[in-house]
Design a protein around this motif. Structure first.
Motif, PDB file in Angstrom:
ATOM      1  N   LEU A  13       0.863  -1.160  -0.052  1.00 41.03           N
ATOM      2  CA  LEU A  13      -0.067   0.010   0.132  1.00 41.03           C
ATOM      3  C   LEU A  13       0.922   1.363  -0.056  1.00 41.03           C
ATOM      4  CD1 LEU A  13      -2.778  -1.098   2.226  1.00 41.03           C
ATOM      5  CD2 LEU A  13      -3.059  -0.774  -0.087  1.00 41.03           C
ATOM      6  N   LEU A  14       1.949   1.289   0.639  1.00 33.53           N
ATOM      7  CA  LEU A  14       2.655   2.411   0.599  1.00 33.53           C
ATOM      8  C   LEU A  14       3.671   2.569  -0.737  1.00 33.53           C
ATOM      9  CD1 LEU A  14       4.063   4.528   2.408  1.00 33.53           C
ATOM     10  CD2 LEU A  14       5.888   3.142   2.965  1.00 33.53           C
ATOM     11  N   GLY A  15       3.697   1.475  -1.401  1.00 33.39           N
ATOM     12  CA  GLY A  15       4.322   1.387  -2.558  1.00 33.39           C
ATOM     13  C   GLY A  15       3.372   1.868  -3.614  1.00 33.39           C
ATOM     14  N   GLY A  16       2.162   1.774  -3.325  1.00 34.19           N
ATOM     15  CA  GLY A  16       1.229   2.298  -4.277  1.00 34.19           C
ATOM     16  C   GLY A  16       0.954   3.862  -4.107  1.00 34.19           C
ATOM     17  N   LYS A  17       1.045   4.109  -2.925  1.00 31.51           N
ATOM     18  CA  LYS A  17       0.845   5.619  -2.591  1.00 31.51           C
ATOM     19  C   LYS A  17       2.120   6.338  -3.136  1.00 31.51           C
ATOM     20  CE  LYS A  17      -1.815   7.442  -0.777  1.00 31.51           C
ATOM     21  NZ  LYS A  17      -3.062   8.244  -1.291  1.00 31.51           N
ATOM     22  N   ALA A  18       3.351   5.661  -2.934  1.00 33.99           N
ATOM     23  CA  ALA A  18       4.367   6.330  -3.482  1.00 33.99           C
ATOM     24  C   ALA A  18       4.531   6.909  -5.081  1.00 33.99           C
ATOM     25  CB  ALA A  18       5.783   5.519  -3.067  1.00 33.99           C
ATOM     26  N   ALA A  19       3.860   5.742  -5.730  1.00 41.57           N
ATOM     27  CA  ALA A  19       3.822   5.700  -7.164  1.00 41.57           C
ATOM     28  C   ALA A  19       2.608   6.620  -7.510  1.00 41.57           C
ATOM     29  CB  ALA A  19       3.223   4.463  -7.901  1.00 41.57           C
ATOM     30  N   ASP A  20       1.668   7.040  -6.777  1.00 45.16           N
ATOM     31  CA  ASP A  20       0.902   8.152  -7.013  1.00 45.16           C
ATOM     32  C   ASP A  20       1.484   9.485  -6.666  1.00 45.16           C
ATOM     33  OD1 ASP A  20      -1.233   6.570  -7.914  1.00 45.16           O
ATOM     34  OD2 ASP A  20      -1.938   6.397  -5.830  1.00 45.16           O
ATOM     35  N   TYR A  77       5.106  10.339  -6.133  1.00 45.17           N
ATOM     36  CA  TYR A  77       6.408  10.457  -6.781  1.00 45.17           C
ATOM     37  C   TYR A  77       6.673  10.182  -8.259  1.00 45.17           C
ATOM     38  CZ  TYR A  77       7.523  11.119  -1.751  1.00 45.17           C
ATOM     39  OH  TYR A  77       7.729  11.362  -0.538  1.00 45.17           O
ATOM     40  N   GLY A  78       5.425   9.566  -8.799  1.00 50.06           N
ATOM     41  CA  GLY A  78       5.876   9.242 -10.138  1.00 50.06           C
ATOM     42  C   GLY A  78       6.176   7.617 -10.415  1.00 50.06           C
ATOM     43  N   ARG A  79       5.516   7.109 -11.553  1.00 50.01           N
ATOM     44  CA  ARG A  79       5.772   5.613 -11.735  1.00 50.01           C
ATOM     45  C   ARG A  79       6.958   5.268 -11.936  1.00 50.01           C
ATOM     46  NH1 ARG A  79       0.104   7.223 -14.584  1.00 50.01           N
ATOM     47  NH2 ARG A  79      -1.090   7.003 -12.788  1.00 50.01           N
ATOM     48  N   LYS A  80       7.516   6.078 -12.966  1.00 49.40           N
ATOM     49  CA  LYS A  80       8.943   6.004 -13.278  1.00 49.40           C
ATOM     50  C   LYS A  80       9.867   5.903 -12.455  1.00 49.40           C
ATOM     51  CE  LYS A  80      12.616   7.265 -16.424  1.00 49.40           C
ATOM     52  NZ  LYS A  80      12.821   8.060 -17.854  1.00 49.40           N
ATOM     53  N   ARG A  81       9.998   6.953 -11.369  1.00 49.21           N
ATOM     54  CA  ARG A  81      10.737   7.109 -10.315  1.00 49.21           C
ATOM     55  C   ARG A  81      10.615   5.966  -9.269  1.00 49.21           C
ATOM     56  NH1 ARG A  81      10.912  12.949  -7.161  1.00 49.21           N
ATOM     57  NH2 ARG A  81      11.313  13.225  -9.317  1.00 49.21           N
ATOM     58  N   VAL A  82       9.467   5.468  -9.045  1.00 47.48           N
ATOM     59  CA  VAL A  82       9.253   4.478  -8.010  1.00 47.48           C
ATOM     60  C   VAL A  82       9.361   3.113  -8.653  1.00 47.48           C
ATOM     61  CG1 VAL A  82       7.557   3.422  -6.734  1.00 47.48           C
ATOM     62  CG2 VAL A  82       7.575   5.671  -6.711  1.00 47.48           C
ATOM     63  N   LEU A  83       9.349   2.890 -10.222  1.00 53.73           N
ATOM     64  CA  LEU A  83       9.763   1.843 -10.670  1.00 53.73           C
ATOM     65  C   LEU A  83      11.516   1.641 -10.723  1.00 53.73           C
ATOM     66  CD1 LEU A  83       7.731   1.325 -14.111  1.00 53.73           C
ATOM     67  CD2 LEU A  83       8.311  -0.441 -12.086  1.00 53.73           C
ATOM     68  N   LEU A  84      12.249   2.764 -11.042  1.00 59.14           N
ATOM     69  CA  LEU A  84      13.613   2.636 -10.955  1.00 59.14           C
ATOM     70  C   LEU A  84      14.128   2.420  -9.474  1.00 59.14           C
ATOM     71  CD1 LEU A  84      14.222   5.613 -13.371  1.00 59.14           C
ATOM     72  CD2 LEU A  84      14.506   3.315 -13.821  1.00 59.14           C
ATOM     73  N   PHE A  85      13.540   2.848  -8.615  1.00 63.06           N
ATOM     74  CA  PHE A  85      13.823   2.503  -7.168  1.00 63.06           C
ATOM     75  C   PHE A  85      13.791   1.313  -6.789  1.00 63.06           C
ATOM     76  CE2 PHE A  85      12.542   2.063  -2.676  1.00 63.06           C
ATOM     77  CZ  PHE A  85      13.669   2.548  -2.206  1.00 63.06           C
ATOM     78  N   GLY A  86      12.332   0.609  -6.849  1.00 66.23           N
ATOM     79  CA  GLY A  86      12.235  -0.760  -6.792  1.00 66.23           C
ATOM     80  C   GLY A  86      13.009  -1.672  -7.412  1.00 66.23           C
ATOM     81  N   LEU A  87      13.273  -1.536  -8.723  1.00 63.33           N
ATOM     82  CA  LEU A  87      14.011  -2.455  -9.486  1.00 63.33           C
ATOM     83  C   LEU A  87      15.424  -2.438  -8.825  1.00 63.33           C
ATOM     84  CD1 LEU A  87      12.534  -1.640 -13.235  1.00 63.33           C
ATOM     85  CD2 LEU A  87      12.635  -3.853 -11.853  1.00 63.33           C
ATOM     86  N   ALA A 102       7.634  -1.888  -3.954  1.00 60.77           N
ATOM     87  CA  ALA A 102       7.724  -0.738  -4.637  1.00 60.77           C
ATOM     88  C   ALA A 102       7.394  -0.695  -6.234  1.00 60.77           C
ATOM     89  CB  ALA A 102       9.061   0.059  -4.371  1.00 60.77           C
ATOM     90  N   LEU A 103       7.908  -1.640  -6.958  1.00 55.78           N
ATOM     91  CA  LEU A 103       7.769  -1.725  -8.265  1.00 55.78           C
ATOM     92  C   LEU A 103       6.508  -2.386  -8.764  1.00 55.78           C
ATOM     93  CD1 LEU A 103       8.611  -4.724  -9.281  1.00 55.78           C
ATOM     94  CD2 LEU A 103      10.741  -4.266  -8.368  1.00 55.78           C
ATOM     95  N   ALA A 104       5.980  -3.492  -7.872  1.00 51.62           N
ATOM     96  CA  ALA A 104       4.711  -4.109  -8.461  1.00 51.62           C
ATOM     97  C   ALA A 104       3.796  -3.026  -8.619  1.00 51.62           C
ATOM     98  CB  ALA A 104       4.386  -5.200  -7.494  1.00 51.62           C
ATOM     99  N   PRO A 105       3.300  -2.228  -7.660  1.00 54.86           N
ATOM    100  CA  PRO A 105       2.121  -1.403  -7.677  1.00 54.86           C
ATOM    101  C   PRO A 105       2.265  -0.032  -9.065  1.00 54.86           C
ATOM    102  CG  PRO A 105       3.027  -1.069  -5.791  1.00 54.86           C
ATOM    103  CD  PRO A 105       3.554  -2.219  -6.426  1.00 54.86           C
ATOM    104  N   ALA A 106       3.631   0.199  -8.846  1.00 57.19           N
ATOM    105  CA  ALA A 106       3.988   1.238  -9.777  1.00 57.19           C
ATOM    106  C   ALA A 106       3.856   0.687 -11.378  1.00 57.19           C
ATOM    107  CB  ALA A 106       5.415   1.593  -9.570  1.00 57.19           C
ATOM    108  N   ALA A 107       4.278  -0.429 -11.631  1.00 51.51           N
ATOM    109  CA  ALA A 107       4.130  -1.214 -12.883  1.00 51.51           C
ATOM    110  C   ALA A 107       2.563  -1.489 -13.435  1.00 51.51           C
ATOM    111  CB  ALA A 107       4.914  -2.588 -12.845  1.00 51.51           C
ATOM    112  N   LEU A 108       1.714  -1.871 -12.377  1.00 49.73           N
ATOM    113  CA  LEU A 108       0.375  -2.100 -12.545  1.00 49.73           C
ATOM    114  C   LEU A 108      -0.099  -0.651 -12.933  1.00 49.73           C
ATOM    115  CD1 LEU A 108      -1.769  -4.185 -13.182  1.00 49.73           C
ATOM    116  CD2 LEU A 108      -1.981  -4.311 -10.670  1.00 49.73           C
ATOM    117  N   ALA A 109       0.053   0.553 -12.110  1.00 46.31           N
ATOM    118  CA  ALA A 109      -0.339   1.593 -12.224  1.00 46.31           C
ATOM    119  C   ALA A 109       0.108   2.117 -13.775  1.00 46.31           C
ATOM    120  CB  ALA A 109      -0.091   2.486 -11.308  1.00 46.31           C
TER     121      ALA A 109
END
Length: 480
Positions: free
Chosen positions: A64-71, A73-83, A115-122
């Motif tokens: 849930l925190l990862g999903g909120k972070a994607a909303d 801070y931006g999906r690309k930024r959170v994806l790069l961080f999580g990966l 971090a990366l799973a919800p950012a990717a789905l979003a």
């Protein structure tokens, strides 16, 4: 088809497919390697379970925190961080020299995945908001999700037997590197969908701690009965933490981890409940079938992995069939059909016998259960996210992933406890068979409950083809 600004749909789909395959793979690839890990690093029998728990609890608890972070801070930024976090943790786990190092690496892996799973789905939801392209995109997503989880058993067995257990950790590094390169070069930064307020870290901590205690309390019932002071105290503490979490979400001055009003949408609530029950049934099914093949039929790890291939093919076939049917049928119908087929497959698995064979006891139910489960994966995701406002897409994605992980943890704890009680103190192939059969049958019951949720909670909608002809906004409308 509406598009997220500057995003190339094909590249976005490639990124999401690699990410989802990697995350799903990691949920199952380690299981077959556990005996080798125990021997190589000197784990105790109890300590070894934390190789699984460390990943599952941080993954499910922080989604849930990862999903909120994607909303925010931006999906690309959170994806790069999580990966990046996931790749480094996988490398560290493969190089671990002791139990504590591996458990810590697995926990960090779970944080990266959260971090990366919800950012990717979003990203997928925003790139494919309507029409046939959305149905196809979610079909690809569900196929890679299913294939990663199912192939993890096969890949884990082959790597453990022929390359060593460390490679079940190293295998993630090249996949994460590939996804990193695609994301860095091909996904634009975009704009933040949420501004202002600080993330609700307290809420994330309370939710994670509460779920950890809840799972711990259920698992410990093999030593302490359900009515023992230890179990009651643990479950009461878990319930208290979760109640405090809900209160914090209602009153926090920070950005809430999740807007509780989301659950007022019947389709969002129904899809997540369905997802939780499906996770509670399917994760134990993998566990019981794997143990049946190895401990009752005496099959080796690599061969056990190959015996999961019919399940994998069924999953992929069901996911592809969902694409063909998804444009013509109401999503709720696909959930019902898929859930019933999966329940039939697990009930068929419940007929296993100590003197059984792969052909007679595993092949048929694997195909039926796999096809049914694949049929409902895409529709449940689409239902849970299509009616959500753009600025909450990451949160909704994290919630859906979290419901699956929470269901998996609770289901495995509860069904394993029931199976262990059936097995008893005298362990024989016959008693093991009886315990595993009970667990698989209970999984079928959970899936029937999921079907009832789909019928009674999820809203009725028009078939997507009819919706598009009549000019409705979304191919799978779910807003109340």
């Amino acid at each position: 088809m509406a598009r997220s600004s500057g995003v190339r749909p094909g590249l976005a789909l490639a990124v999401v497919a690699v990410v989802q395959f990697m995350v799903s793979l990691d949920l199952s690839v380690v299981n077959v390697a556990l005996p080798g890990i125990a021997t190589g690093l000197g784990f105790s029998a109890v300590g070894l379970t934390w190789v699984i728990h460390a990943y599952a609890l941080t993954f499910g608890g922080l989604l849930l925190l990862g999903g909120k972070a994607a909303d925010r801070y931006g999906r690309k930024r959170v994806l790069l961080f999580g990966l990046s976090l996931f790749a480094l943790a996988s490398l560290a786990g493969g190089l671990a020299q002791g139990p504590a190092q591996l458990v810590a690496a697995r926990a960090v892996q779970g944080m990266g995945a959260a971090a990366l799973a919800p950012a990717a789905l979003a990203l997928l939801t925003a790139t494919f908001p309507t029409g046939r392209a959305r149905v196809r995109a979610f079909g690809v997503w569900s196929a890679t999700n299913a294939a990663g989880g199912a192939l993890g058993v096969l890949i884990g067995g082959l790597l453990t037997q022929y390359a060593g257990w460390r490679w079940v950790m190293f295998v993630n590094v090249p996949m994460a590197a590939c996804a990193l390169a695609l994301t860095w070069r091909g996904i634009p930064a975009g704009s933040r969908t949420v501004r202002g307020g600080r993330p609700d870290v307290l809420g994330a901590t309370l939710a994670t701690a509460g779920m950890t205690l809840l799972v711990f309390g259920v698992v410990r019932t093999d030593r302490h009965g359900w009515t023992s002071p230890v179990t009651l105290t643990t479950l009461a503490a878990a319930a208290s933490l979760l109640v405090v979490f809900i209160r914090v979400e209602r009153t926090t001055t920070r950005e809430p981890l999740i807007r509780l009003g989301l659950f007022a949408n019947r389709s969002v609530a129904g899809a997540n409940t369905y997802n939780l029950l499906a996770g509670a049934a399917m994760t134990p099914a993998f566990y019981f079938v794997s143990l049946y093949l190895q401990r009752v039929l005496g099959t080796g790890p690599a061969r056990t992995g190959t015996m999961f291939l019919p399940f994998t093919f069924g999953l992929i076939a069901g996911s592809l069939l969902a694409v063909r049917l998804g444009y013509r049928l109401v999503p709720r119908v696909l959930l019902v059909i898929g859930g019933l087929l999966t329940a039939i497959g697990l009930a068929w698995f419940g007929l296993i016998s100590p003197g059984g064979t792969f052909t007679a006891d595993v092949l048929g139910p694997s195909i039926v259960a796999g096809a049914g489960f694949g049929l409902c994966l895409g529709p449940v995701v689409s239902i849970a996210t299509a009616g959500v406002a753009p600025h909450e897409a990451g949160t909704a994605s994290g919630l859906l992933n979290s419901s699956r992980q929470i269901g998996a943890s609770l289901g495995l704890a509860a069904l394993s406890t029931a199976a262990q009680h059936r097995i008893g103190r005298t362990v024989t192939p016959e008693s093991l068979n009886d315990g595993y059969a009970l667990g698989l049958t209970l999984g079928a019951v959970l899936l029937v409950a999921a079907v009832l949720v789909a019928l009674t909670v999820v809203r009725r909608t028009s078939p997507p083809a009819q919706a598009e002809r009549t000019g409705e906004r979304d191919v799978m409308p779910v807003q109340d």
